[in-house]
Design a protein around this motif. Sequence first.
Motif, PDB file in Angstrom:
ATOM      1  N   GLN A 138       0.847  -1.187   0.000  1.00 24.61           N
ATOM      2  CA  GLN A 138       0.000   0.000   0.000  1.00 24.61           C
ATOM      3  C   GLN A 138       0.885   1.241   0.000  1.00 24.61           C
ATOM      4  N   VAL A 139       0.785   2.038  -1.052  1.00 28.79           N
ATOM      5  CA  VAL A 139       1.573   3.262  -1.148  1.00 28.79           C
ATOM      6  C   VAL A 139       0.810   4.394  -0.493  1.00 28.79           C
ATOM      7  N   GLN A 140       1.522   5.156   0.304  1.00 28.45           N
ATOM      8  CA  GLN A 140       0.926   6.316   0.951  1.00 28.45           C
ATOM      9  C   GLN A 140       1.879   7.494   0.820  1.00 28.45           C
ATOM     10  N   LEU A 141       1.329   8.631   0.412  1.00 29.95           N
ATOM     11  CA  LEU A 141       2.109   9.869   0.296  1.00 29.95           C
ATOM     12  C   LEU A 141       1.508  10.884   1.259  1.00 29.95           C
ATOM     13  N   VAL A 142       2.353  11.458   2.116  1.00 30.01           N
ATOM     14  CA  VAL A 142       1.867  12.417   3.101  1.00 30.01           C
ATOM     15  C   VAL A 142       2.695  13.692   3.002  1.00 30.01           C
ATOM     16  N   GLU A 143       2.028  14.776   2.607  1.00 32.98           N
ATOM     17  CA  GLU A 143       2.701  16.066   2.458  1.00 32.98           C
ATOM     18  C   GLU A 143       2.638  16.864   3.744  1.00 32.98           C
ATOM     19  N   SER A 144       3.580  17.769   3.901  1.00 39.32           N
ATOM     20  CA  SER A 144       3.577  18.728   5.005  1.00 39.32           C
ATOM     21  C   SER A 144       4.413  19.924   4.586  1.00 39.32           C
ATOM     22  N   GLY A 145       4.336  20.989   5.374  1.00 39.56           N
ATOM     23  CA  GLY A 145       5.187  22.139   5.129  1.00 39.56           C
ATOM     24  C   GLY A 145       4.498  23.349   4.531  1.00 39.56           C
ATOM     25  N   GLY A 146       3.230  23.208   4.166  1.00 40.25           N
ATOM     26  CA  GLY A 146       2.523  24.350   3.625  1.00 40.25           C
ATOM     27  C   GLY A 146       2.264  25.402   4.694  1.00 40.25           C
ATOM     28  N   GLY A 147       1.785  26.554   4.262  1.00 40.53           N
ATOM     29  CA  GLY A 147       1.496  27.619   5.202  1.00 40.53           C
ATOM     30  C   GLY A 147       1.242  28.924   4.493  1.00 40.53           C
ATOM     31  N   SER A 148       1.223  29.998   5.271  1.00 41.99           N
ATOM     32  CA  SER A 148       0.993  31.337   4.739  1.00 41.99           C
ATOM     33  C   SER A 148       2.255  32.162   4.878  1.00 41.99           C
ATOM     34  N   VAL A 149       2.679  32.769   3.799  1.00 40.63           N
ATOM     35  CA  VAL A 149       3.867  33.615   3.798  1.00 40.63           C
ATOM     36  C   VAL A 149       3.608  34.858   2.980  1.00 40.63           C
ATOM     37  N   GLN A 150       4.451  35.845   3.178  1.00 43.62           N
ATOM     38  CA  GLN A 150       4.368  37.050   2.357  1.00 43.62           C
ATOM     39  C   GLN A 150       5.177  36.842   1.084  1.00 43.62           C
ATOM     40  N   ALA A 151       4.836  37.616   0.069  1.00 44.62           N
ATOM     41  CA  ALA A 151       5.571  37.553  -1.189  1.00 44.62           C
ATOM     42  C   ALA A 151       7.057  37.765  -0.935  1.00 44.62           C
ATOM     43  N   GLY A 152       7.867  36.960  -1.621  1.00 46.36           N
ATOM     44  CA  GLY A 152       9.308  37.006  -1.425  1.00 46.36           C
ATOM     45  C   GLY A 152       9.821  36.009  -0.411  1.00 46.36           C
ATOM     46  N   GLY A 153       8.909  35.404   0.331  1.00 46.12           N
ATOM     47  CA  GLY A 153       9.298  34.439   1.360  1.00 46.12           C
ATOM     48  C   GLY A 153       9.560  33.060   0.789  1.00 46.12           C
TER      49      GLY A 153
END
Length: 120
Positions: free
Chosen positions: A1-16
């Motif tokens: 069973q293949v599972q892909l789990v993403e993380s690391g997203g969020g809110s940033v200002q332009a240029g970040g």
Amino acid sequence: QVQLVESGGGSVQAGGSLRLSCVASGYTYSTCMAWFRQAPGNRREGVATFCTGAGTPDYANSVKGRFTISQDKANNTLYLQMNTLKPEDTAMYYCAAGGWWFIAADYTYWGQGTQVTVSS
């Protein structure tokens, strides 16, 4: 069973910057792994892909020079380093595996997505 789990997203200002991670369990590295993104009302588009046997990764023109895809096979993790972020980078970002290049319909495995929001 293949599972892909993403993380690391969020809110940033332009240029970040943000770094997305995708932990792939049960997956043996074959064909390609990729990052896609989808903004509301838009189709899912390929951002960066890393294909087995290819010399170098490939990027969408809109992110070249700003985004870097990399793999840590020892830890079964795919990364997307995103620098100099722009408001137009705002989207849900998905990790995908088992497909080819930027052809979304070709990918077998998908993560649940991680939201990236860039404010001006």
